[in-house]
Design a protein around this motif. Structure first.
Motif, PDB file in Angstrom:
ATOM      1  N   LEU A  19     -18.906  71.924 -35.353  1.00 16.69           N
ATOM      2  CA  LEU A  19     -19.981  72.757 -35.784  1.00 16.69           C
ATOM      3  C   LEU A  19     -21.141  71.848 -36.553  1.00 16.69           C
ATOM      4  O   LEU A  19     -22.422  71.951 -36.066  1.00 16.69           O
ATOM      5  CB  LEU A  19     -19.833  73.984 -36.520  1.00 16.69           C
ATOM      6  N   LEU A  20     -20.653  71.014 -37.456  1.00 15.96           N
ATOM      7  CA  LEU A  20     -21.517  70.310 -38.088  1.00 15.96           C
ATOM      8  C   LEU A  20     -22.410  69.234 -37.150  1.00 15.96           C
ATOM      9  O   LEU A  20     -23.539  68.907 -37.448  1.00 15.96           O
ATOM     10  CB  LEU A  20     -20.970  69.358 -39.346  1.00 15.96           C
ATOM     11  N   LEU A  21     -21.646  68.561 -36.192  1.00 18.01           N
ATOM     12  CA  LEU A  21     -21.982  67.583 -35.412  1.00 18.01           C
ATOM     13  C   LEU A  21     -22.972  68.262 -34.561  1.00 18.01           C
ATOM     14  O   LEU A  21     -23.949  67.889 -34.139  1.00 18.01           O
ATOM     15  CB  LEU A  21     -21.025  67.036 -34.522  1.00 18.01           C
ATOM     16  N   ILE A  22     -22.653  69.535 -33.986  1.00 18.77           N
ATOM     17  CA  ILE A  22     -23.691  70.166 -32.999  1.00 18.77           C
ATOM     18  C   ILE A  22     -25.014  70.587 -33.565  1.00 18.77           C
ATOM     19  O   ILE A  22     -26.127  70.439 -33.248  1.00 18.77           O
ATOM     20  CB  ILE A  22     -22.976  71.614 -32.344  1.00 18.77           C
ATOM     21  N   LYS A  23     -24.766  71.026 -35.006  1.00 17.00           N
ATOM     22  CA  LYS A  23     -25.927  71.589 -35.646  1.00 17.00           C
ATOM     23  C   LYS A  23     -26.869  70.016 -36.227  1.00 17.00           C
ATOM     24  O   LYS A  23     -28.055  70.294 -36.132  1.00 17.00           O
ATOM     25  CB  LYS A  23     -25.578  72.406 -36.814  1.00 17.00           C
ATOM     26  N   TYR A  24     -26.171  69.122 -36.792  1.00 13.87           N
ATOM     27  CA  TYR A  24     -27.250  68.244 -37.233  1.00 13.87           C
ATOM     28  C   TYR A  24     -27.203  66.739 -36.600  1.00 13.87           C
ATOM     29  O   TYR A  24     -27.829  65.898 -36.933  1.00 13.87           O
ATOM     30  CB  TYR A  24     -26.290  67.858 -38.600  1.00 13.87           C
ATOM     31  N   VAL A  25     -26.830  66.818 -35.244  1.00 11.75           N
ATOM     32  CA  VAL A  25     -26.965  65.646 -34.582  1.00 11.75           C
ATOM     33  C   VAL A  25     -28.006  65.922 -33.250  1.00 11.75           C
ATOM     34  O   VAL A  25     -27.511  66.586 -32.462  1.00 11.75           O
ATOM     35  CB  VAL A  25     -25.721  65.062 -33.945  1.00 11.75           C
ATOM     36  N   PRO A  26     -29.154  65.464 -33.590  1.00 13.32           N
ATOM     37  CA  PRO A  26     -30.267  65.973 -32.327  1.00 13.32           C
ATOM     38  C   PRO A  26     -30.111  65.110 -31.127  1.00 13.32           C
ATOM     39  O   PRO A  26     -29.399  64.181 -31.054  1.00 13.32           O
ATOM     40  CB  PRO A  26     -31.479  65.207 -33.029  1.00 13.32           C
ATOM     41  N   ARG A  27     -30.244  65.902 -30.210  1.00 11.63           N
ATOM     42  CA  ARG A  27     -29.943  65.232 -28.574  1.00 11.63           C
ATOM     43  C   ARG A  27     -30.478  63.958 -28.688  1.00 11.63           C
ATOM     44  O   ARG A  27     -29.816  62.956 -27.944  1.00 11.63           O
ATOM     45  CB  ARG A  27     -30.722  66.141 -27.812  1.00 11.63           C
ATOM     46  N   ASN A  28     -31.601  63.692 -28.998  1.00 12.20           N
ATOM     47  CA  ASN A  28     -32.263  62.365 -29.084  1.00 12.20           C
ATOM     48  C   ASN A  28     -31.654  61.238 -29.739  1.00 12.20           C
ATOM     49  O   ASN A  28     -31.891  60.119 -29.488  1.00 12.20           O
ATOM     50  CB  ASN A  28     -33.887  62.431 -29.280  1.00 12.20           C
ATOM     51  N   ARG A  29     -30.643  61.509 -30.529  1.00 12.00           N
ATOM     52  CA  ARG A  29     -29.934  60.720 -31.224  1.00 12.00           C
ATOM     53  C   ARG A  29     -28.304  60.637 -31.079  1.00 12.00           C
ATOM     54  O   ARG A  29     -27.569  60.062 -31.605  1.00 12.00           O
ATOM     55  CB  ARG A  29     -30.017  60.800 -32.843  1.00 12.00           C
ATOM     56  N   LEU A  30     -27.918  60.959 -29.732  1.00  8.26           N
ATOM     57  CA  LEU A  30     -26.503  61.207 -29.459  1.00  8.26           C
ATOM     58  C   LEU A  30     -25.997  59.980 -29.135  1.00  8.26           C
ATOM     59  O   LEU A  30     -24.827  59.427 -29.414  1.00  8.26           O
ATOM     60  CB  LEU A  30     -26.452  62.003 -28.146  1.00  8.26           C
ATOM     61  N   ARG A  31     -26.825  58.930 -28.650  1.00 11.84           N
ATOM     62  CA  ARG A  31     -26.406  57.479 -28.434  1.00 11.84           C
ATOM     63  C   ARG A  31     -25.964  56.752 -29.892  1.00 11.84           C
ATOM     64  O   ARG A  31     -24.999  56.272 -30.179  1.00 11.84           O
ATOM     65  CB  ARG A  31     -27.358  56.711 -27.779  1.00 11.84           C
ATOM     66  N   GLU A  32     -26.904  56.880 -30.653  1.00 13.28           N
ATOM     67  CA  GLU A  32     -26.775  56.470 -32.141  1.00 13.28           C
ATOM     68  C   GLU A  32     -25.276  57.153 -32.836  1.00 13.28           C
ATOM     69  O   GLU A  32     -24.316  56.350 -33.408  1.00 13.28           O
ATOM     70  CB  GLU A  32     -27.818  56.674 -33.116  1.00 13.28           C
ATOM     71  N   ALA A  33     -25.253  58.371 -32.624  1.00  9.52           N
ATOM     72  CA  ALA A  33     -24.061  59.115 -33.165  1.00  9.52           C
ATOM     73  C   ALA A  33     -22.825  58.584 -32.539  1.00  9.52           C
ATOM     74  O   ALA A  33     -21.693  58.384 -33.198  1.00  9.52           O
ATOM     75  CB  ALA A  33     -24.190  60.567 -32.798  1.00  9.52           C
ATOM     76  N   ASN A  34     -22.886  58.139 -31.349  1.00  3.81           N
ATOM     77  CA  ASN A  34     -21.648  57.823 -30.647  1.00  3.81           C
ATOM     78  C   ASN A  34     -21.184  56.579 -31.360  1.00  3.81           C
ATOM     79  O   ASN A  34     -20.364  56.218 -31.271  1.00  3.81           O
ATOM     80  CB  ASN A  34     -21.934  57.754 -29.074  1.00  3.81           C
ATOM     81  N   ILE A  35     -22.274  55.659 -31.318  1.00  2.00           N
ATOM     82  CA  ILE A  35     -21.966  54.338 -31.933  1.00  2.00           C
ATOM     83  C   ILE A  35     -21.163  54.242 -33.335  1.00  2.00           C
ATOM     84  O   ILE A  35     -20.087  53.652 -33.463  1.00  2.00           O
ATOM     85  CB  ILE A  35     -23.351  53.413 -31.857  1.00  2.00           C
ATOM     86  N   ALA A  36     -22.012  55.341 -34.015  1.00  6.71           N
ATOM     87  CA  ALA A  36     -21.286  55.326 -35.538  1.00  6.71           C
ATOM     88  C   ALA A  36     -19.945  55.969 -35.271  1.00  6.71           C
ATOM     89  O   ALA A  36     -19.214  55.492 -36.208  1.00  6.71           O
ATOM     90  CB  ALA A  36     -22.118  56.271 -36.292  1.00  6.71           C
ATOM     91  N   PHE A  37     -19.796  56.835 -34.577  1.00  5.78           N
ATOM     92  CA  PHE A  37     -18.324  57.427 -34.256  1.00  5.78           C
ATOM     93  C   PHE A  37     -17.247  56.700 -33.833  1.00  5.78           C
ATOM     94  O   PHE A  37     -16.437  56.331 -34.375  1.00  5.78           O
ATOM     95  CB  PHE A  37     -18.436  58.944 -33.396  1.00  5.78           C
ATOM     96  N   LEU A  38     -17.729  56.105 -32.863  1.00  2.32           N
ATOM     97  CA  LEU A  38     -16.556  54.920 -32.475  1.00  2.32           C
ATOM     98  C   LEU A  38     -16.236  53.701 -32.959  1.00  2.32           C
ATOM     99  O   LEU A  38     -15.135  53.486 -33.450  1.00  2.32           O
ATOM    100  CB  LEU A  38     -17.024  54.602 -30.907  1.00  2.32           C
ATOM    101  N   PHE A  39     -17.483  53.106 -33.667  1.00  2.73           N
ATOM    102  CA  PHE A  39     -17.373  52.032 -34.640  1.00  2.73           C
ATOM    103  C   PHE A  39     -16.255  52.514 -35.878  1.00  2.73           C
ATOM    104  O   PHE A  39     -15.303  51.672 -36.330  1.00  2.73           O
ATOM    105  CB  PHE A  39     -18.382  51.226 -34.885  1.00  2.73           C
TER     106      PHE A  39
END
Length: 157
Positions: A19-39
């Motif tokens: 729920l936090l990720l859905i609410k606070y990760v904007p669609r236009n920053r999904l790539r950045e979020a994925n980079i941070a998550f995987l690293f």
């Protein structure tokens, strides 16, 4: 029912983090979020493997992959990386050093306090040859490493 509290905490952790990720990760920053998550998963895999293999920490109750890893899949591979996404996406690049240090302290402190709660009131984690300040230091270092990688990869700051 055995381990009811532990099951509730692990399940609630998944739900809250999604729920936090859905609410606070904007669609236009999904790539950045994925980079941070995987690293962050790479970092926690390394640290998590070391602390469990050297028997510094034990995770007596694990909902997932009990036969395949001694680490807590929920926390090492989902919760910490998801929190790292929020840490990086909302990092105060334009603020002063004191504010940035507070950002690190806040995120690291919350994780450490939650771990201390789990240590005292559940069977999710047991310190063998470990202390809360090692958690604080390793989380801080892993956030720093992930921030350096994130900045390099996204060319931020």
């Amino acid at each position: 029912m055995r381990h009811r509290k532990e099951k509730f905490i692990e399940t609630a952790s998944w739900v809250v983090m999604v729920l936090l990720l859905i609410k606070y990760v904007p669609r236009n920053r999904l790539r950045e979020a994925n980079i941070a998550f995987l690293f962050k998963q790479v970092i926690t895999w390394l640290f998590g493997l070391m602390v469990t293999e050297y028997r510094l920490i034990k995770y007596p109750y694990r909902m997932f992959f009990r036969k395949f890893t001694k680490s807590s899949f929920t926390f090492e591979y989902f919760v910490y990386p998801a929190l790292c996404v929020l840490f990086n996406l909302y990092y105060p690049d334009k603020k002063n050093y004191l504010y940035k240090a507070f950002h690190y302290f806040w995120h690291t402190g919350i994780i450490t306090l939650l771990e201390l709660y789990a240590l005292k009131y559940t069977r999710l984690i047991v310190y063998k040859r470990w202390t809360w300040y090692w958690t604080f230091v390793t989380v801080w270092i892993s956030y720093y490493i992930s921030r350096v990688y994130y900045k390099w990869f996204t060319r931020v700051g």
